[in-house]
Design an enzyme around this catalytic site. Structure first.
Site, mmCIF file in Angstrom:
data_model
loop_
_atom_site.group_PDB
_atom_site.id
_atom_site.type_symbol
_atom_site.label_atom_id
_atom_site.label_comp_id
_atom_site.label_asym_id
_atom_site.label_seq_id
_atom_site.Cartn_x
_atom_site.Cartn_y
_atom_site.Cartn_z
ATOM 1 N N SER A 139 44.371 40.167 50.009
ATOM 2 C CA SER A 139 43.701 40.119 51.212
ATOM 3 C C SER A 139 43.514 38.525 51.580
ATOM 4 C CB SER A 139 42.083 40.495 50.745
ATOM 5 O OG SER A 139 41.163 40.139 52.068
ATOM 6 N N TYR A 152 35.034 39.910 45.090
ATOM 7 C CA TYR A 152 36.396 40.695 45.809
ATOM 8 C C TYR A 152 37.186 39.598 45.983
ATOM 9 C CZ TYR A 152 39.046 43.182 49.369
ATOM 10 O OH TYR A 152 40.186 43.686 50.136
#
Length: 244
Positions: A139, A152
């Site tokens: 990501s 995350y």
């Protein structure tokens, strides 16, 4: 041509979102696609009917025995795996002050531990044939950080570091390892962000819009079927939000 002569790709979390787009893109390139899912039976079954010669694999990748069972299943069916797309993952949107260790452990269990264990097991199938492609979906926040996603972002930065190191380890065996880092993509995961956060991210994207899962899958398919001199790299797909 027997089914053992057809290149095989496994996409974890392959029944929806970016995973489903990757499954479709790889099938269009001629791969026999293994669609892994966990509790997404309806979506996986629908995709199976759509893709010729695809097959389903289910289970919680956070459990070591599931990763081992997937290895044994592939080994019993010709022992061939050409492409592994580590796409399965979960997110958590909260500031560090309200993120507890249970939240962090849940992310680490799938995003990091599951990816590590499955790759460890399945890379053996590629090493034996001196050929393979491993593509990890990370990501943009693993590179840039993002307020409210400390846990995350930590797991996705770990995936990019894992990619760079594994590329060096597996290069002598003809296995290429890369990661693809999406920005804000139109998926169920991104819908968990508040409208204020989404709008703030879009305002920083030069192309001025959210990306589509298919736009990530195009890069995955390129790495899976071409890109013979690319390894240890993170390719960013984010509309110009971050260039690496």
């Amino acid at each position: 041509m027997s089914e053992h002569d057809v290149a095989v790709a496994l996409v974890t979390g392959g029944a929806s979102g970016i995973g489903a787009a990757c499954s479709r893109a790889l099938a269009a390139r001629g791969f026999r696609v293994g669609i892994h899912h966990f509790r997404s039976v309806d979506a996986a079954t629908a995709l199976l009917e759509e893709l010729p010669d695809a097959f389903l694999i289910d289970g919680d990748l956070g459990r070591v025995e599931v990763c081992d069972a997937i290895y044994q299943t592939l080994r019993a069916n010709g022992g061939r795996l050409d492409v592994l797309v580590n796409n399965a993952g979960v997110t958590h949107n909260a500031p560090i002050f309200t993120t507890d260790l249970a939240d962090l452990d849940r992310l680490l269990q799938l995003n990091v531990r599951g990816t590590f264990q499955l790759t460890k097991r399945l890379s053996r199938l590629m090493m034996r044939r001196k050929h393979g492609r491993i593509i990890n979906i990370s990501s943009v926040v693993g590179s840039t950080g993002n307020p409210g996603q400390s846990a995350y972002a930590m797991t996705k930065a770990a995936i990019d570091a894992f990619t760079r190191t594994l590329a060096r380890e597996l290069a002598p065996f003809g296995v290429l390892v890369n990661s693809v880092a999406p920005g804000l993509i139109d998926t169920a995961m991104s819908e968990s962000l508040s409208e204020v956060v989404r709008d703030a991210i879009i305002a920083r994207v030069p192309l001025g819009r959210v990306g589509r899962p298919e736009e990530v899958a195009e890069v995955v398919a390129f790495l899976a079927s071409s890109a013979s001199y690319i390894t240890g790299t993170t390719i960013h797909v984010n509309g110009g939000l971050y260039g690496g």
